[in-house]
Design an enzyme around this catalytic site. Structure first.
Site, mmCIF file in Angstrom:
data_model
loop_
_atom_site.group_PDB
_atom_site.id
_atom_site.type_symbol
_atom_site.label_atom_id
_atom_site.label_comp_id
_atom_site.label_asym_id
_atom_site.label_seq_id
_atom_site.Cartn_x
_atom_site.Cartn_y
_atom_site.Cartn_z
ATOM 1 N N VAL A 15 -1.333 4.083 11.030
ATOM 2 C CA VAL A 15 -0.930 4.155 9.831
ATOM 3 C C VAL A 15 0.551 3.937 9.944
ATOM 4 C CG1 VAL A 15 -0.663 5.651 7.651
ATOM 5 C CG2 VAL A 15 -2.791 5.761 9.210
ATOM 6 N N ALA A 44 10.036 8.687 13.900
ATOM 7 C CA ALA A 44 9.877 9.588 15.064
ATOM 8 C C ALA A 44 8.607 9.146 15.813
ATOM 9 C CB ALA A 44 9.798 11.086 14.686
ATOM 10 N N LYS A 106 -5.171 15.478 6.391
ATOM 11 C CA LYS A 106 -6.121 16.139 5.870
ATOM 12 C C LYS A 106 -6.457 17.548 6.592
ATOM 13 C CE LYS A 106 -8.435 12.919 8.448
ATOM 14 N NZ LYS A 106 -8.260 11.599 8.425
ATOM 15 N N VAL A 133 -7.370 11.809 1.735
ATOM 16 C CA VAL A 133 -9.061 11.802 1.487
ATOM 17 C C VAL A 133 -9.051 10.399 0.826
ATOM 18 C CG1 VAL A 133 -10.643 12.468 -0.127
ATOM 19 C CG2 VAL A 133 -9.031 14.102 0.533
ATOM 20 N N ILE A 137 -8.605 4.897 -1.411
ATOM 21 C CA ILE A 137 -9.111 5.077 -2.638
ATOM 22 C C ILE A 137 -8.442 5.971 -3.231
ATOM 23 C CG2 ILE A 137 -11.297 5.563 -3.783
ATOM 24 C CD1 ILE A 137 -12.898 5.123 -1.307
ATOM 25 N N GLY A 188 -15.488 -0.017 17.351
ATOM 26 C CA GLY A 188 -14.250 0.519 17.067
ATOM 27 C C GLY A 188 -14.496 1.288 15.895
ATOM 28 N N ASP A 202 -14.202 16.213 9.762
ATOM 29 C CA ASP A 202 -13.361 15.347 9.296
ATOM 30 C C ASP A 202 -13.771 15.275 7.738
ATOM 31 O OD1 ASP A 202 -11.400 13.001 8.962
ATOM 32 O OD2 ASP A 202 -13.043 12.368 7.819
ATOM 33 N N LYS A 206 -11.671 17.233 4.062
ATOM 34 C CA LYS A 206 -11.564 16.377 2.794
ATOM 35 C C LYS A 206 -12.277 17.031 1.702
ATOM 36 C CE LYS A 206 -11.465 12.006 5.448
ATOM 37 N NZ LYS A 206 -11.833 11.140 6.040
ATOM 38 N N GLY A 308 -8.277 3.245 7.974
ATOM 39 C CA GLY A 308 -7.688 1.852 8.517
ATOM 40 C C GLY A 308 -6.215 1.899 8.258
#
Lengths: 434, 434
Positions: A15, A44, A106, A133, A137, A188, A202, A206, A308
């Site tokens: 990211v 960093a 999250k 989240v 979107i 992946g 996870d 969320k 992603g």
């Protein structure tokens, strides 16, 4: 045009590297939309010599994240390190230092969000987290702002791409869980250690964030009932198909009424069957979608890539533009809204429906005995289907809504009955209003 | 808690009455979310004695809308009258009087938005209009804010419920346009005079608003190429089905490149075939959906009810909360963003694909002759399907992307050819990237 706003980025993984790339490539548009240019002053990282997706000018890299976020000239801090620490300390230090913060974290927000929201409030700065989240979107901003004049009653989300990929694969190919997981790992879509995804951690994080915003109530990860998909079998998926349904891992946030007649919040993550005609059923592969029901708006759905580097970076930069504009205007956006302060309903009191497949002896009175077991626990049956004969006789029961406690007591009871050889599949049914 | 914010509502039809209802029912939540109570001080109507969905306390009703919006104590004005005048004059008067404005008026914004945006800018007040496009679906706020750090390249929208209902009915039942329209009228999905919906005027207004926000460029209704659905035949719909596609009325906003290599905006509304696998294809009945493509986020979709009093009122009140909060904070949200100021590409230069069904003489060389006609105009053919024989021979050609001018010249050419008896269906094909 004003003097540049100075941005520090914490983390340069999938990211962070896309954030850094877009800050460069979109610089002119960002400046026009914000009203001032944005200047990247530091990134960093854990190791200066780690391989990365993009080249960061060497002078910008630093391993001292704390020094970066406490630089007196930093206006905006983007935290995409993930995890609880040192992310929490860094965000708190940044806010205390007067910076506005954008994060995609999250796990941290679900575990300890209120600490961060209070720090932002105290500092008079923004803390935005759209990317936390469902990736790209836009769902938090619509919940927080677009639906602010409405009463949200339910949020159903497919918010974990890994598990959706696995369940979609099981549905389309008939594969078992282990086989589908292996394929997800090869492509992946799943990590070598898939626990956080597969066990629903996870999605539960969320769900806590979605419920907090939807119901103006503090909900943390520990308030979320959580079941993963590791026990979903090919037989469950086939049984769903027989019902013209599909199995999805859902994050479910609902406004419910307690026995005392008070509004309460029920938040849970578990695999569930939903009808194929439901808009969420057509969410394939690793895509995410969030389905929202509210009193005035009715049913809304938000769909897109849930993870992603580049989609998540899009959400981060959308927040950055808002936060930067607020900073220039000397204002801040809406902070935490927890005024409703509703109780969290225990899972046992949450009302759901069950789909139960039972291997039984094929003899007279079996159906009556099973129906009696449901009735004894106060559970009303919607449909029963009998399949096979003799050694292979099976009853498939779908209940009406009852409390989860009633339903699980019914299943425990069934398992103890002589005529019941095995309870082969137990799964909740969602996406239909009673 | 602060002193109440005073709200005036203009119009008490299907949307206005729901706004008034929700202002009452949600009063406590609105006050908590805004930080101050909201007090309804007047509702402007055309006739005091008209029948309405709700009871408005008589002292609040007035036929003098101008006096209402220029009352010195009014903070917020909600305009849900619709149409150009007197809505425009009333909004301008309200802004000049220092009120913040929320409107659902797509026709006015598409025709003369810049006049309103400039007035809001000059007054230092907010003008919000989420409800103007796709009813309750939050789409303008996501475009304006969530995607502000991204580069939107295309917006494909089903933004008119009436025409989607008609086309869906034609697809599911094989009905012709007239029959499906009649059913829509009987069920209340189409008005007695359906022109604004059926001829695409309503969708074109929404397309102009979407394109303005997505591309940071002023786009008005007159910039939108518009074709309605009155000429869509049962044969077109059947032909789409043969291609595993479906006919939808689409609002299409694209970032394209001119011959000179400049970014330009292409905005059009017309019926088009899209593959059944496209997320927009599953939007049934009178629902709306907007599909957004951007460089970093990828593909997003927003789905929900596109019209109706209560859903539209939800969007209006969401804006009201934001605008009221801004007012209390002494700030305003982002105003018009038209810095990119891109040219609008003429329809002739817009690149699309065509589906053409041609009745031909069934003799040797027909296919070659037709293919030559396409080639002469520089149009490359993707697929040709030949159906029937003798008196009933038909060619179905789907082209690759070419300019709309090349494609329409090709069709004109085909119509003049001796071997062509008739060109029975011409429709653009969307939703696939070349």
């Amino acid at each position: 045009m004003s003097t540049p706003l100075k941005v520090a980025v914490l983390g340069c993984g999938s990211v962070g590297s896309q954030v850094v790339r877009l800050l460069g490539e979109q610089a002119d548009d960002l400046a026009a939309r914000i009203g001032a240019p944005v200047e990247l002053v530091g990134v960093a990282v854990r190791r200066l010599d780690a391989p990365r997706e993009i080249e960061v000018p060497e002078g910008l890299l630093t391993t001292d994240a704390h020094a970066l976020v406490t630089r007196p000239d930093v206006d905006l801090v983007i935290e995409v390190v993930g995890g609880i620490e040192p992310a929490r300390s860094l965000i708190l230090a940044a806010l205390e230092n007067g910076a506005s913060v954008v994060t995609a974290n999250k796990a941290l927000l679900a575990e300890d969000g209120p600490t961060l929201y209070e720090a932002a409030e105290k500092a008079g700065r923004d803390l935005y987290y759209e990317a936390a989240v469902a990736g790209a979107i836009p769902i938090l901003r619509p919940l927080r702002e677009s639906l602010a004049g409405d009463r949200v009653t339910r949020v159903l989300g497919i918010v974990n791409g890994t598990t959706n990929f696995i369940l979609d694969k099981m549905d389309s190919s008939g594969a078992g869980f282990a086989e589908a997981l292996e394929e997800a790992q090869e492509l992946g879509y799943a990590e070598a250690d898939p626990t956080a995804d597969v066990e629903g951690f996870d999605a539960a994080a969320k769900a806590a964030i979605l419920a907090s915003l939807a119901f103006h109530t503090r909900v943390t990860a520990s308030d979320v009932h959580r079941e993963g998909i590791a026990d979903v079998t090919a037989a469950d998926v086939a049984s769903a198909r027989d019902m013209d349904a599909v199995v999805k891992l859902l994050a479910i946030c609902e406004l419910r009424t307690t026995a005392a007649g008070e509004d309460a919040v029920a938040v849970r993550v578990h695999p569930a069957m939903i009808p194929r005609s439901h808009p969420l059923a057509s969410v394939r592969e690793a895509y995410n979608a969030v389905f929202v029901e509210s009193e005035a708006a009715g049913q809304l759905m938000f769909y897109g890539p849930g993870a992603g580097g580049s989609p998540t970076a899009s959400a981060v930069l959308g927040d950055l533009v808002t936060v930067a504009r607020n900073r220039l205007a000397g204002t801040r956006g809406a902070g935490e809204s927890a005024y409703a302060d509703r109780a969290v309903l225990p899972m046992g009191e949450t009302r759901t429906r069950y789909h139960v497949a039972i291997d039984v002896d094929d003899r007279a009175g079996v159906l009556a005995a099973v129906a009696t077991a449901f009735a004894e626990h106060g559970v009303s049956i919607q449909t029963v289907r009998q399949e096979g004969r003799d050694d292979d006789a099976q009853l498939v029961v779908v209940s009406h809504e009852a409390t989860d406690a009633q339903l699980s007591a019914t299943v425990a009871h069934l398992r103890e009955m002589d005529i019941v050889r095995d309870v082969t599949s137990v799964m909740r049914v969602e996406g239909e209003n009673e």
